[in-house]
Design a protein around this motif. Structure first.
Motif, PDB file in Angstrom:
ATOM      1  N   ALA A   2      24.598 -45.677  44.050  1.00  0.00           N
ATOM      2  CA  ALA A   2      23.583 -46.725  44.073  1.00  0.00           C
ATOM      3  C   ALA A   2      22.319 -46.185  43.404  1.00  0.00           C
ATOM      4  CB  ALA A   2      23.320 -47.163  45.513  1.00  0.00           C
ATOM      5  N   HIS A   3      21.167 -46.670  43.833  1.00  0.00           N
ATOM      6  CA  HIS A   3      19.915 -46.240  43.211  1.00  0.00           C
ATOM      7  C   HIS A   3      19.439 -44.957  43.898  1.00  0.00           C
ATOM      8  CE1 HIS A   3      16.546 -46.976  40.571  1.00  0.00           C
ATOM      9  NE2 HIS A   3      15.729 -46.657  41.560  1.00  0.00           N
ATOM     10  N   GLU A   4      19.915 -43.845  43.390  1.00  0.00           N
ATOM     11  CA  GLU A   4      19.656 -42.571  44.056  1.00  0.00           C
ATOM     12  C   GLU A   4      19.865 -41.424  43.084  1.00  0.00           C
ATOM     13  OE1 GLU A   4      22.415 -42.479  47.335  1.00  0.00           O
ATOM     14  OE2 GLU A   4      23.869 -43.620  46.158  1.00  0.00           O
ATOM     15  N   ILE A   5      19.716 -40.224  43.607  1.00  0.00           N
ATOM     16  CA  ILE A   5      19.888 -39.017  42.809  1.00  0.00           C
ATOM     17  C   ILE A   5      21.102 -38.268  43.326  1.00  0.00           C
ATOM     18  CG2 ILE A   5      18.894 -36.756  42.305  1.00  0.00           C
ATOM     19  CD1 ILE A   5      16.153 -38.105  42.238  1.00  0.00           C
ATOM     20  N   TRP A   6      22.040 -38.022  42.443  1.00  0.00           N
ATOM     21  CA  TRP A   6      23.249 -37.273  42.764  1.00  0.00           C
ATOM     22  C   TRP A   6      23.248 -35.948  41.991  1.00  0.00           C
ATOM     23  CZ3 TRP A   6      28.395 -40.498  43.296  1.00  0.00           C
ATOM     24  CH2 TRP A   6      28.298 -41.319  44.428  1.00  0.00           C
ATOM     25  N   PRO A   7      24.196 -35.057  42.279  1.00  0.00           N
ATOM     26  CA  PRO A   7      24.230 -33.777  41.561  1.00  0.00           C
ATOM     27  C   PRO A   7      24.291 -33.904  40.047  1.00  0.00           C
ATOM     28  CG  PRO A   7      25.619 -33.648  43.515  1.00  0.00           C
ATOM     29  CD  PRO A   7      25.176 -35.080  43.398  1.00  0.00           C
ATOM     30  N   SER A   8      24.794 -35.027  39.554  1.00  0.00           N
ATOM     31  CA  SER A   8      24.845 -35.212  38.101  1.00  0.00           C
ATOM     32  C   SER A   8      23.454 -35.166  37.475  1.00  0.00           C
ATOM     33  CB  SER A   8      25.532 -36.536  37.754  1.00  0.00           C
ATOM     34  OG  SER A   8      24.950 -37.615  38.460  1.00  0.00           O
ATOM     35  N   TYR A   9      22.427 -35.567  38.235  1.00  0.00           N
ATOM     36  CA  TYR A   9      21.060 -35.488  37.700  1.00  0.00           C
ATOM     37  C   TYR A   9      20.629 -34.034  37.547  1.00  0.00           C
ATOM     38  CZ  TYR A   9      16.061 -36.554  37.161  1.00  0.00           C
ATOM     39  OH  TYR A   9      14.764 -36.653  36.706  1.00  0.00           O
ATOM     40  N   GLY A  10      21.009 -33.195  38.499  1.00  0.00           N
ATOM     41  CA  GLY A  10      20.722 -31.776  38.363  1.00  0.00           C
ATOM     42  C   GLY A  10      21.373 -31.189  37.119  1.00  0.00           C
ATOM     43  N   ARG A  11      22.601 -31.624  36.843  1.00  0.00           N
ATOM     44  CA  ARG A  11      23.278 -31.148  35.629  1.00  0.00           C
ATOM     45  C   ARG A  11      22.587 -31.666  34.378  1.00  0.00           C
ATOM     46  NH1 ARG A  11      27.702 -32.103  39.156  1.00  0.00           N
ATOM     47  NH2 ARG A  11      28.113 -34.183  38.309  1.00  0.00           N
ATOM     48  N   LEU A  12      22.065 -32.891  34.452  1.00  0.00           N
ATOM     49  CA  LEU A  12      21.321 -33.443  33.322  1.00  0.00           C
ATOM     50  C   LEU A  12      20.080 -32.596  33.035  1.00  0.00           C
ATOM     51  CD1 LEU A  12      22.485 -36.108  32.152  1.00  0.00           C
ATOM     52  CD2 LEU A  12      20.409 -37.245  32.953  1.00  0.00           C
ATOM     53  N   LEU A  13      19.395 -32.195  34.093  1.00  0.00           N
ATOM     54  CA  LEU A  13      18.185 -31.389  33.900  1.00  0.00           C
ATOM     55  C   LEU A  13      18.519 -30.004  33.377  1.00  0.00           C
ATOM     56  CD1 LEU A  13      16.021 -32.429  36.980  1.00  0.00           C
ATOM     57  CD2 LEU A  13      16.090 -33.403  34.682  1.00  0.00           C
ATOM     58  N   GLN A  14      19.651 -29.458  33.796  1.00  0.00           N
ATOM     59  CA  GLN A  14      20.054 -28.167  33.243  1.00  0.00           C
ATOM     60  C   GLN A  14      20.372 -28.296  31.756  1.00  0.00           C
ATOM     61  OE1 GLN A  14      19.815 -25.132  34.653  1.00  0.00           O
ATOM     62  NE2 GLN A  14      18.822 -26.318  36.293  1.00  0.00           N
ATOM     63  N   TRP A  15      21.000 -29.412  31.369  1.00  0.00           N
ATOM     64  CA  TRP A  15      21.213 -29.663  29.936  1.00  0.00           C
ATOM     65  C   TRP A  15      19.889 -29.730  29.200  1.00  0.00           C
ATOM     66  CZ3 TRP A  15      19.241 -34.085  27.568  1.00  0.00           C
ATOM     67  CH2 TRP A  15      19.518 -34.202  26.214  1.00  0.00           C
ATOM     68  N   LEU A  16      18.924 -30.453  29.760  1.00  0.00           N
ATOM     69  CA  LEU A  16      17.617 -30.606  29.117  1.00  0.00           C
ATOM     70  C   LEU A  16      16.952 -29.243  28.926  1.00  0.00           C
ATOM     71  CD1 LEU A  16      15.276 -32.422  28.125  1.00  0.00           C
ATOM     72  CD2 LEU A  16      14.513 -32.567  30.503  1.00  0.00           C
ATOM     73  N   LYS A  17      16.977 -28.439  29.966  1.00  0.00           N
ATOM     74  CA  LYS A  17      16.374 -27.109  29.858  1.00  0.00           C
ATOM     75  C   LYS A  17      17.093 -26.251  28.831  1.00  0.00           C
ATOM     76  CE  LYS A  17      14.822 -27.270  34.658  1.00  0.00           C
ATOM     77  NZ  LYS A  17      15.082 -26.808  36.058  1.00  0.00           N
ATOM     78  N   GLY A  18      18.417 -26.393  28.762  1.00  0.00           N
ATOM     79  CA  GLY A  18      19.164 -25.659  27.744  1.00  0.00           C
ATOM     80  C   GLY A  18      18.790 -26.074  26.335  1.00  0.00           C
ATOM     81  N   GLU A  19      18.539 -27.386  26.133  1.00  0.00           N
ATOM     82  CA  GLU A  19      18.107 -27.859  24.822  1.00  0.00           C
ATOM     83  C   GLU A  19      16.769 -27.243  24.421  1.00  0.00           C
ATOM     84  OE1 GLU A  19      19.537 -30.474  22.555  1.00  0.00           O
ATOM     85  OE2 GLU A  19      21.192 -29.487  23.612  1.00  0.00           O
ATOM     86  N   LEU A  20      15.914 -27.030  25.397  1.00  0.00           N
ATOM     87  CA  LEU A  20      14.574 -26.513  25.103  1.00  0.00           C
ATOM     88  C   LEU A  20      14.587 -24.987  24.919  1.00  0.00           C
ATOM     89  CD1 LEU A  20      12.441 -28.598  27.622  1.00  0.00           C
ATOM     90  CD2 LEU A  20      13.074 -29.136  25.272  1.00  0.00           C
ATOM     91  N   LYS A  21      15.524 -24.317  25.570  1.00  0.00           N
ATOM     92  CA  LYS A  21      15.598 -22.861  25.434  1.00  0.00           C
ATOM     93  C   LYS A  21      16.370 -22.452  24.193  1.00  0.00           C
ATOM     94  CE  LYS A  21      14.975 -21.144  30.127  1.00  0.00           C
ATOM     95  NZ  LYS A  21      15.566 -20.374  31.243  1.00  0.00           N
ATOM     96  N   GLY A  22      17.219 -23.356  23.708  1.00  0.00           N
ATOM     97  CA  GLY A  22      18.068 -23.015  22.564  1.00  0.00           C
ATOM     98  C   GLY A  22      17.304 -22.945  21.250  1.00  0.00           C
TER      99      GLY A  22
END
Length: 315
Positions: free
Chosen positions: A295-315
């Motif tokens: 539903a309208h909430e935060i699941w572990p997939s959001y944490g994985r999304l943020l790890q992807w984002l951080k990886g894009e910025l560190k790369g």
């Protein structure tokens, strides 16, 4: 969603049967983009650039621990207002990759300190024309007082040129520009992220300026203004027809950086149809995660999304 309410997750027990299959690949915004869209936002950016920034910064001593520096910040924005937020950055000269975020709907947040421990500067901006604090109870008190005359997101919505949302978006865009100019931040490695209200802001900010290297949005709001299942705050259903200028789908069409998003198929606040209406407008590299039971909430997939984002910025 009734007028005057903030987004709430659908209770788990009420989700049975809510998710349904739909042809998400073909969903587009229900209404054509307003012809005035680009001129409206070019004018807004010019207007905020003409306002002296009057940047105010104060170190929060209690949160500085030798590994990180934490500050209160505020910037002048259009209409004589200010935008308020917090900066957390690693101790040392940098330059560090950086993140910009806006919280979900509600009383706002204090500083986001964890990313600094991972080597990121992070600028968290609230949308209100008043200062938030590090104390949740005090933020609730200020929020309740501000909303006694109606929910903040509808302030001035009868006039897009003067509404709270415009002053907030332009003010936060200015804050992101300031961040990119700081010697501790790497201007080529700045990302933007958020969930719900913050997810909508992530799409709008990424489309407003080609500043960001990557963007991440969980169940973003403000999508598909004209759709039968439009996302919160459903401006059209409340009679604010000119607020189509804030449809995150139109901003999404202007994004040039990689984007990842999440759609909750049981989300009745920011329905998956609205999220896909924005997603399908993006021509930049993109990916969406479907969560059929969310539903309208935060699941572990959001944490994985943020790890992807951080990886894009560190790369």
């Amino acid at each position: 969603m009734r007028y005057g309410k903030v987004p709430q997750a659908l209770p788990a027990g009420e989700r049975q049967g809510k998710a349904a299959a739909f042809n998400q690949k073909n969903i587009r915004p229900a209404l054509p983009e307003p012809g005035e869209f680009d001129d409206f936002w070019r004018g807004g950016l010019a207007e905020v650039a003409a306002v002296p920034p009057d940047i105010r910064q104060k170190r929060i001593e209690a949160l500085c621990d030798g590994r990180r520096e934490v500050y209160r910040l505020s910037f002048a924005t259009v209409g004589g207002g200010r935008i308020y937020g917090f900066l957390t950055r690693p101790a040392g000269p940098g330059p560090f990759p950086a993140l910009v975020s806006v919280p979900g709907a509600g009383p706002g947040t204090g500083p986001d300190t964890d990313p600094a421990n991972e080597g990121f500067a992070v600028l968290c901006c609230n949308v209100f024309p008043y200062e938030t604090t590090e104390e949740c109870a005090e933020n609730e008190r200020r929020y309740e007082a501000f909303n006694r005359q109606g929910l903040y997101i509808y302030r001035g919505a009868e006039s897009p040129e003067h509404c709270l949302l415009r002053s907030a978006l332009l003010g936060i865009s200015r804050a992101a520009d300031w961040l990119a100019e700081q010697p501790f931040a790497d201007a080529d490695r700045i990302g933007v992220f958020g969930s719900s209200q913050g997810g909508g802001f992530a799409l709008m900010l990424a489309g407003l300026k080609p500043r960001f290297r990557a963007a991440a949005a969980n169940v973003p709001a403000f999508c598909d203004f004209g759709g039968e299942k439009s996302g919160w705050p459903q401006f059209r259903q409340h009679g604010f027809d000119r607020m189509k200028l804030f449809d995150a789908a139109y901003f999404a069409a202007r994004i040039r950086c990689p984007v990842k998003m999440i759609a909750g198929w049981c989300d009745e606040v920011c329905p998956p149809e609205s999220v896909y209406a924005a997603y399908n407008c993006i021509s930049a590299p993109k990916e969406i995660v479907d969560e059929p039971a969310m539903a309208h909430e935060i699941w572990p997939s959001y944490g994985r999304l943020l790890q992807w984002l951080k990886g894009e910025l560190k790369g």
